[in-house]
Enzyme design. Structure first.
Site, PDB file in Angstrom:
ATOM      1  N   ASP A   1      -6.886  -5.809   4.434  1.00 23.70           N
ATOM      2  CA  ASP A   1      -6.269  -4.465   4.578  1.00 23.70           C
ATOM      3  C   ASP A   1      -6.294  -3.834   5.846  1.00 23.70           C
ATOM      4  OD1 ASP A   1      -5.467  -1.895   3.762  1.00 23.70           O
ATOM      5  OD2 ASP A   1      -6.904  -1.592   2.407  1.00 23.70           O
ATOM      6  N   GLY A   2      -5.160  -3.478   6.487  1.00 22.47           N
ATOM      7  CA  GLY A   2      -5.094  -2.903   7.730  1.00 22.47           C
ATOM      8  C   GLY A   2      -4.458  -3.525   8.864  1.00 22.47           C
TER       9      GLY A   2
ATOM     10  N   PHE B   1      -6.324   5.665   7.759  1.00 25.10           N
ATOM     11  CA  PHE B   1      -4.949   5.815   8.409  1.00 25.10           C
ATOM     12  C   PHE B   1      -4.290   4.443   8.463  1.00 25.10           C
ATOM     13  CE2 PHE B   1      -7.707   8.891  10.227  1.00 25.10           C
ATOM     14  CZ  PHE B   1      -6.853  10.223   9.951  1.00 25.10           C
ATOM     15  N   GLY B   2      -2.881   4.641   7.902  1.00 22.54           N
ATOM     16  CA  GLY B   2      -2.106   3.398   8.073  1.00 22.54           C
ATOM     17  C   GLY B   2      -1.592   3.223   9.649  1.00 22.54           C
ATOM     18  N   GLY B   3      -0.886   2.086   9.995  1.00 24.71           N
ATOM     19  CA  GLY B   3      -0.234   1.905  11.082  1.00 24.71           C
ATOM     20  C   GLY B   3      -1.335   1.608  12.326  1.00 24.71           C
TER      21      GLY B   3
ATOM     22  N   MET C   1     -11.758  -4.874   5.345  1.00 27.05           N
ATOM     23  CA  MET C   1     -11.072  -3.931   6.034  1.00 27.05           C
ATOM     24  C   MET C   1     -10.898  -4.525   7.717  1.00 27.05           C
ATOM     25  SD  MET C   1     -10.295  -1.617   4.152  1.00 27.05           S
ATOM     26  CE  MET C   1      -9.273  -0.610   5.489  1.00 27.05           C
TER      27      MET C   1
ATOM     28  N   HIS D   1      -1.308  -1.320  -4.264  1.00 25.15           N
ATOM     29  CA  HIS D   1      -2.529  -0.914  -3.637  1.00 25.15           C
ATOM     30  C   HIS D   1      -2.469   0.621  -3.410  1.00 25.15           C
ATOM     31  CE1 HIS D   1      -6.202  -1.817  -1.208  1.00 25.15           C
ATOM     32  NE2 HIS D   1      -5.737  -0.489  -0.301  1.00 25.15           N
TER      33      HIS D   1
ATOM     34  N   ASP E   1      -4.450   3.741  -1.866  1.00 28.12           N
ATOM     35  CA  ASP E   1      -5.492   4.388  -1.088  1.00 28.12           C
ATOM     36  C   ASP E   1      -6.010   5.763  -1.501  1.00 28.12           C
ATOM     37  OD1 ASP E   1      -5.863   2.266   0.852  1.00 28.12           O
ATOM     38  OD2 ASP E   1      -3.933   2.319   1.135  1.00 28.12           O
TER      39      ASP E   1
ATOM     40  N   MET F   1      -8.512   8.678  -0.691  1.00 32.03           N
ATOM     41  CA  MET F   1      -9.556   9.289   0.445  1.00 32.03           C
ATOM     42  C   MET F   1     -10.115  10.674   0.319  1.00 32.03           C
ATOM     43  SD  MET F   1      -7.083   8.057   3.645  1.00 32.03           S
ATOM     44  CE  MET F   1      -6.364   6.496   3.719  1.00 32.03           C
TER      45      MET F   1
ATOM     46  N   SER G   1       0.841  -0.989  -0.222  1.00 29.61           N
ATOM     47  CA  SER G   1      -0.151   0.131  -0.065  1.00 29.61           C
ATOM     48  C   SER G   1       0.885   1.114   0.217  1.00 29.61           C
ATOM     49  CB  SER G   1      -0.857  -0.003   1.197  1.00 29.61           C
ATOM     50  OG  SER G   1      -1.433   1.351   1.559  1.00 29.61           O
TER      51      SER G   1
ATOM     52  N   MET H   1     -11.920   5.199  -0.950  1.00 33.10           N
ATOM     53  CA  MET H   1     -12.630   5.575   0.344  1.00 33.10           C
ATOM     54  C   MET H   1     -13.329   6.896   0.035  1.00 33.10           C
ATOM     55  SD  MET H   1      -9.376   4.164   3.051  1.00 33.10           S
ATOM     56  CE  MET H   1      -8.503   4.277   1.635  1.00 33.10           C
TER      57      MET H   1
ATOM     58  N   HIS I   1      -8.291   1.459  -4.227  1.00 33.42           N
ATOM     59  CA  HIS I   1      -9.315   1.434  -2.909  1.00 33.42           C
ATOM     60  C   HIS I   1      -9.807   2.742  -2.890  1.00 33.42           C
ATOM     61  CE1 HIS I   1      -9.641   0.631   1.573  1.00 33.42           C
ATOM     62  NE2 HIS I   1     -10.639   0.801   1.218  1.00 33.42           N
TER      63      HIS I   1
HETATM   64  C1  DX5 Z   1      -6.110   2.185   5.477  1.00 32.53           C
HETATM   65  C2  DX5 Z   1      -5.990   1.842   4.090  1.00 32.53           C
HETATM   66  C3  DX5 Z   1      -4.692   0.988   4.006  1.00 32.53           C
HETATM   67  C4  DX5 Z   1      -3.525   1.183   4.891  1.00 32.53           C
HETATM   68  C5  DX5 Z   1      -2.972   0.162   5.259  1.00 32.53           C
HETATM   69  O1  DX5 Z   1      -7.374   2.955   5.449  1.00 32.53           O
HETATM   70  O2  DX5 Z   1      -7.061   1.435   3.401  1.00 32.53           O
HETATM   71  O3  DX5 Z   1      -4.370   0.553   2.754  1.00 32.53           O
HETATM   72  O4  DX5 Z   1      -2.616   1.698   3.949  1.00 32.53           O
HETATM   73  O5  DX5 Z   1      -1.901   0.365   6.214  1.00 32.53           O
HETATM   74  P1  DX5 Z   1      -1.075  -0.452   7.401  1.00 32.53           P
HETATM   75  O6  DX5 Z   1      -0.797  -1.777   6.568  1.00 32.53           O
HETATM   76  O7  DX5 Z   1      -0.234   0.389   7.707  1.00 32.53           O
HETATM   77  O8  DX5 Z   1      -2.155  -0.781   8.169  1.00 32.53           O
HETATM   78 ZN    ZN Z   2      -6.451   0.454   1.263  1.00 27.66          ZN
END
Ligand code: DX5
Ligand code: ZN
Length: 234
Positions: free
Chosen positions: A184-185, A155-157, A149, A45, A47, A49, A20, A80, A78
């Site tokens: 994902d996530g 957010f990542g992490g 999800m 991938h 994202d 948003m 991602s 969002m 993806h």
């Molecule tokens: C979250 C995104 C993910 C995100 C995953 O809203 O859809 O694709 O980048 O990040 P990690 O792997 O850090 O949870």
């Molecule tokens: Zn994603």
């Protein structure tokens, strides 16, 4: 790329890791993508948003177009977005080969799934941690993939939510092997094995992959863990 061939390739390569780019260094996208290609990534991938469906902004059409020029890897986009129907065709034109959107944003998704398929992309629905599989069950025939999800999107992490595993199992039961299942996530070294054990084919990984020196080693480790299903427990 022909979508039937792409789906066949993804099924054949499964389980596989989809990096991602949200976790990439946006100041050095060309080098990041080059490093992912060298590392053996088979799909990216992306994202998208809108600051409305999720409380964050990421990047949009010009960046997807730029990424398209940088790589031949298939782009798994993806969305969002609160109004994915307004933009799906433009993401397709920008180079997306796979386009998913949220069932929470489009509770009646038939027309949009059909439109995306007609545009020559693969398509599918994604569902938030709080949304049950039953919300999209009747649309599975129109989906090439379903993206589960395992964190609240935006957010990542974040920390992996194990309830996603039951959803993956349920989806596999309902749809059989022809449906590509993505998660994902919070997918990382610790959680990736449980995801494939539960039936996931495409493991989206952001912070679990980026940032280190050697993407090749990390990608190989994650892929190895994804393929070593057996006695994984979370
Ligand atoms: C979250 C995104 C993910 C995100 C995953 O809203 O859809 O694709 O980048 O990040 P990690 O792997 O850090 O949870
Ligand atoms: Zn994603």
């Amino acid at each position: 790329m022909d979508v039937t061939q792409l789906l066949a390739d993804l099924h054949a390569a499964a389980p596989l890791v989809g990096p991602s780019l949200l976790a990439a260094d946006f100041g050095n996208l060309e080098s990041e993508i080059g490093r992912l290609e060298e590392a053996g990534a088979e799909v990216l991938h992306l994202d998208i948003m809108d600051g409305h469906f999720v409380p964050n902004l990421s990047f949009g059409l010009p960046v997807v177009e730029a990424i398209r020029r940088l790589t031949r890897l298939p782009l798994d986009v993806h969305l969002m977005l609160s109004e994915p129907a307004r933009y799906a065709r433009r993401f397709r034109q920008a180079g997306a080969e796979v386009i998913t959107f949220h069932i929470e944003a489009v509770p009646q998704p038939v027309a949009l799934l059909e439109e995306i398929r007609r545009s020559g992309a693969a398509t599918g629905l994604t569902l938030n941690p709080s949304t049950p599989v039953s919300a999209l069950e009747e649309y599975l025939d129109l989906c090439d993939l379903v993206l589960v999800m395992s964190v609240m999107p935006g957010f990542g992490g974040q920390t992996f939510q194990p309830a996603a595993l039951d959803k993956l199992r349920r989806l596999r039961e309902l749809a059989g092997s022809s449906l590509l299942l993505s998660v994902d996530g919070g997918v990382d070294h610790q959680t990736i094995g449980a995801c494939t054990e539960a039936g996931a084919d495409l493991l989206v990984v952001g912070t679990g992959l980026f940032g280190g020196d050697d993407y090749g080693r990390r990608l190989a480790e994650l892929t190895g863990l994804a393929r070593a299903v057996g006695d994984v427990q979370i």
